[in-house]
Motif scaffolding. Structure first.
Motif, PDB file in Angstrom:
ATOM      1  N   PRO A  96       6.657   0.230   4.071  1.00  0.00           N
ATOM      2  CA  PRO A  96       7.382   1.012   5.070  1.00  0.00           C
ATOM      3  C   PRO A  96       8.507   1.852   4.488  1.00  0.00           C
ATOM      4  O   PRO A  96       9.233   2.529   5.227  1.00  0.00           O
ATOM      5  CB  PRO A  96       7.952  -0.063   5.992  1.00  0.00           C
ATOM      6  N   HIS A  97       8.669   1.832   3.164  1.00  0.00           N
ATOM      7  CA  HIS A  97       9.827   2.454   2.523  1.00  0.00           C
ATOM      8  C   HIS A  97       9.468   3.802   1.901  1.00  0.00           C
ATOM      9  O   HIS A  97       8.466   3.925   1.186  1.00  0.00           O
ATOM     10  CB  HIS A  97      10.408   1.526   1.452  1.00  0.00           C
ATOM     11  N   LEU A  98      10.293   4.808   2.153  1.00  0.00           N
ATOM     12  CA  LEU A  98      10.074   6.125   1.576  1.00  0.00           C
ATOM     13  C   LEU A  98      10.317   6.085   0.075  1.00  0.00           C
ATOM     14  O   LEU A  98      11.368   5.640  -0.383  1.00  0.00           O
ATOM     15  CB  LEU A  98      11.013   7.148   2.229  1.00  0.00           C
ATOM     16  N   ALA A  99       9.326   6.547  -0.692  1.00  0.00           N
ATOM     17  CA  ALA A  99       9.440   6.544  -2.150  1.00  0.00           C
ATOM     18  C   ALA A  99       9.835   7.905  -2.699  1.00  0.00           C
ATOM     19  O   ALA A  99      10.670   8.001  -3.602  1.00  0.00           O
ATOM     20  CB  ALA A  99       8.109   6.101  -2.767  1.00  0.00           C
ATOM     21  N   ASP A 100       9.247   8.975  -2.162  1.00  0.00           N
ATOM     22  CA  ASP A 100       9.616  10.304  -2.634  1.00  0.00           C
ATOM     23  C   ASP A 100       9.139  11.363  -1.654  1.00  0.00           C
ATOM     24  O   ASP A 100       8.374  11.090  -0.725  1.00  0.00           O
ATOM     25  CB  ASP A 100       9.084  10.594  -4.044  1.00  0.00           C
ATOM     26  N   VAL A 101       9.616  12.591  -1.892  1.00  0.00           N
ATOM     27  CA  VAL A 101       9.291  13.739  -1.040  1.00  0.00           C
ATOM     28  C   VAL A 101       8.715  14.848  -1.912  1.00  0.00           C
ATOM     29  O   VAL A 101       9.287  15.180  -2.961  1.00  0.00           O
ATOM     30  CB  VAL A 101      10.546  14.263  -0.301  1.00  0.00           C
ATOM     31  N   SER A 136       0.824  -1.204   0.000  1.00  0.00           N
ATOM     32  CA  SER A 136       0.000   0.000   0.000  1.00  0.00           C
ATOM     33  C   SER A 136       0.862   1.259   0.000  1.00  0.00           C
ATOM     34  O   SER A 136       2.006   1.260   0.451  1.00  0.00           O
ATOM     35  CB  SER A 136      -0.930   0.012   1.217  1.00  0.00           C
ATOM     36  N   THR A 137       0.282   2.333  -0.506  1.00  0.00           N
ATOM     37  CA  THR A 137       0.938   3.640  -0.514  1.00  0.00           C
ATOM     38  C   THR A 137       0.320   4.520   0.568  1.00  0.00           C
ATOM     39  O   THR A 137      -0.910   4.624   0.663  1.00  0.00           O
ATOM     40  CB  THR A 137       0.788   4.313  -1.880  1.00  0.00           C
ATOM     41  N   THR A 138       1.173   5.112   1.376  1.00  0.00           N
ATOM     42  CA  THR A 138       0.731   5.980   2.464  1.00  0.00           C
ATOM     43  C   THR A 138       1.532   7.270   2.412  1.00  0.00           C
ATOM     44  O   THR A 138       2.744   7.239   2.211  1.00  0.00           O
ATOM     45  CB  THR A 138       0.954   5.299   3.832  1.00  0.00           C
ATOM     46  N   THR A 139       0.874   8.390   2.589  1.00  0.00           N
ATOM     47  CA  THR A 139       1.568   9.677   2.600  1.00  0.00           C
ATOM     48  C   THR A 139       1.411  10.341   3.962  1.00  0.00           C
ATOM     49  O   THR A 139       0.305  10.410   4.499  1.00  0.00           O
ATOM     50  CB  THR A 139       1.026  10.612   1.501  1.00  0.00           C
ATOM     51  N   VAL A 140       2.531  10.806   4.489  1.00  0.00           N
ATOM     52  CA  VAL A 140       2.523  11.569   5.737  1.00  0.00           C
ATOM     53  C   VAL A 140       2.918  13.003   5.397  1.00  0.00           C
ATOM     54  O   VAL A 140       4.027  13.252   4.911  1.00  0.00           O
ATOM     55  CB  VAL A 140       3.485  10.978   6.778  1.00  0.00           C
ATOM     56  N   VAL A 192       6.628  10.001  12.504  1.00  0.00           N
ATOM     57  CA  VAL A 192       6.210   9.792  11.116  1.00  0.00           C
ATOM     58  C   VAL A 192       5.861   8.323  10.876  1.00  0.00           C
ATOM     59  O   VAL A 192       4.810   8.002  10.294  1.00  0.00           O
ATOM     60  CB  VAL A 192       7.311  10.250  10.139  1.00  0.00           C
ATOM     61  N   HIS A 193       6.709   7.417  11.315  1.00  0.00           N
ATOM     62  CA  HIS A 193       6.448   5.997  11.061  1.00  0.00           C
ATOM     63  C   HIS A 193       5.249   5.494  11.851  1.00  0.00           C
ATOM     64  O   HIS A 193       4.489   4.646  11.356  1.00  0.00           O
ATOM     65  CB  HIS A 193       7.692   5.174  11.352  1.00  0.00           C
ATOM     66  N   ASP A 194       5.033   6.021  13.045  1.00  0.00           N
ATOM     67  CA  ASP A 194       3.827   5.655  13.787  1.00  0.00           C
ATOM     68  C   ASP A 194       2.578   6.140  13.053  1.00  0.00           C
ATOM     69  O   ASP A 194       1.572   5.417  12.964  1.00  0.00           O
ATOM     70  CB  ASP A 194       3.867   6.243  15.192  1.00  0.00           C
ATOM     71  N   ALA A 195       2.627   7.367  12.526  1.00  0.00           N
ATOM     72  CA  ALA A 195       1.493   7.901  11.767  1.00  0.00           C
ATOM     73  C   ALA A 195       1.280   7.106  10.485  1.00  0.00           C
ATOM     74  O   ALA A 195       0.138   6.818  10.100  1.00  0.00           O
ATOM     75  CB  ALA A 195       1.718   9.376  11.456  1.00  0.00           C
ATOM     76  N   ARG A 196       2.367   6.743   9.823  1.00  0.00           N
ATOM     77  CA  ARG A 196       2.254   5.947   8.596  1.00  0.00           C
ATOM     78  C   ARG A 196       1.570   4.611   8.865  1.00  0.00           C
ATOM     79  O   ARG A 196       0.678   4.192   8.123  1.00  0.00           O
ATOM     80  CB  ARG A 196       3.648   5.702   8.004  1.00  0.00           C
ATOM     81  N   ALA A 197       1.969   3.964   9.938  1.00  0.00           N
ATOM     82  CA  ALA A 197       1.379   2.666  10.270  1.00  0.00           C
ATOM     83  C   ALA A 197      -0.102   2.816  10.627  1.00  0.00           C
ATOM     84  O   ALA A 197      -0.941   1.990  10.232  1.00  0.00           O
ATOM     85  CB  ALA A 197       2.142   2.038  11.424  1.00  0.00           C
ATOM     86  N   VAL A 213       3.632  22.408   3.161  1.00  0.00           N
ATOM     87  CA  VAL A 213       3.346  20.985   3.290  1.00  0.00           C
ATOM     88  C   VAL A 213       4.508  20.198   2.674  1.00  0.00           C
ATOM     89  O   VAL A 213       4.754  20.267   1.472  1.00  0.00           O
ATOM     90  CB  VAL A 213       2.034  20.603   2.571  1.00  0.00           C
ATOM     91  N   THR A 214       5.234  19.485   3.517  1.00  0.00           N
ATOM     92  CA  THR A 214       6.296  18.587   3.069  1.00  0.00           C
ATOM     93  C   THR A 214       5.720  17.178   3.136  1.00  0.00           C
ATOM     94  O   THR A 214       5.377  16.691   4.214  1.00  0.00           O
ATOM     95  CB  THR A 214       7.539  18.704   3.966  1.00  0.00           C
ATOM     96  N   SER A 215       5.577  16.541   2.000  1.00  0.00           N
ATOM     97  CA  SER A 215       4.867  15.264   1.917  1.00  0.00           C
ATOM     98  C   SER A 215       5.834  14.109   1.717  1.00  0.00           C
ATOM     99  O   SER A 215       6.609  14.090   0.747  1.00  0.00           O
ATOM    100  CB  SER A 215       3.853  15.295   0.774  1.00  0.00           C
ATOM    101  N   LEU A 216       5.772  13.144   2.622  1.00  0.00           N
ATOM    102  CA  LEU A 216       6.598  11.942   2.556  1.00  0.00           C
ATOM    103  C   LEU A 216       5.705  10.798   2.086  1.00  0.00           C
ATOM    104  O   LEU A 216       4.799  10.369   2.807  1.00  0.00           O
ATOM    105  CB  LEU A 216       7.196  11.621   3.931  1.00  0.00           C
TER     106      LEU A 216
END
Length: 215
Positions: free
Chosen positions: A188-193, A2-6, A133-138, A180-183
């Motif tokens: 669990p892997h960062l794809a882009d910013v 899945s794709t998740t953006t923080v 960030v990772h807690d929010a992503r999960a 807004v800085t979007s991760l």
């Protein structure tokens, strides 16, 4: 996967007529312009699939988070890990009195700009924000999350994510008020910013955290 953006959202302009380096001091609210900025970033994110909104416990961040959460029928929850960075000169006007750069008594605080010696180490800021960030992503997996926080923690976290040195010229930070800085993560892997400034039209004459004008 899945794709998740923080989304890391910086708070809006603060009411600070005395131009104090307020840092973690309580009670610093948004200015009228800052409230408008918060509305702009809420509009910017209105069509996003926001599943949670978390904020620094400081008032200015909470006030910025409120319209974002309201647009999605969510409550704002506080996360102390995304509070402002600590700073030895908190409570003073930069360049004046006890924070005067030309005063030899202050030189020890500037001996190591790589750390930096005047405040919370960059690495410690990155570690606590990345954990949040990772807690929010999960928690928002497959959707989007918003964290509302502060310029320096956002900027050093972005530099870390992009593999850049944490030491930098503060004048060159790309982290405007209510930006807004979007991760974006794949699994669990960062794809882009990504980066956006939905309140940029309001920057003319706005005052930044250290009392300097943005334009």
């Amino acid at each position: 996967m899945s794709t998740t953006t923080v989304h890391l959202v910086r708070h809006g302009e603060v009411h600070n007529p005395d131009r104090i380096l307020y840092g973690r001091m309580p009670g610093y609210r948004l200015s009228d312009r800052g409230v408008q900025m918060a509305g702009r970033v809420a509009d910017h994110l209105a069509d996003s699939d926001i599943a949670l909104v978390r904020s620094s416990p400081l008032l200015r961040a909470q006030q910025t988070a409120a319209p974002i959460a309201a647009a999605h029928g969510l409550e704002v929850t506080s996360d102390p890990r995304i509070i402002e960075s600590g700073n030895h000169f908190e409570g003073h006007r930069m360049g004046h009195g006890e924070a005067k750069l030309s005063d030899p008594r202050n030189w020890r605080w500037f001996r190591n700009p790589l750390r930096p010696s005047w405040g919370e180490p960059y690495r410690e800021q990155v570690a606590r924000v990345i954990a949040a960030v990772h807690d929010a992503r999960a928690a928002a997996e497959g959707h989007e999350a918003v964290l509302v926080l502060h310029q320096l923690p956002i900027w050093v976290t972005r530099r870390s994510a992009e593999g850049k040195p944490l030491f930098h010229d503060p004048r060159r930070r790309q982290c405007g008020l209510c930006s807004v800085t979007s991760l974006r993560f794949v699994g669990p892997h960062l794809a882009d910013v990504g980066y956006a400034e939905p309140a940029a039209e309001l920057y003319a004459g706005a005052v930044d955290a250290t009392g300097g004008r943005l334009t």
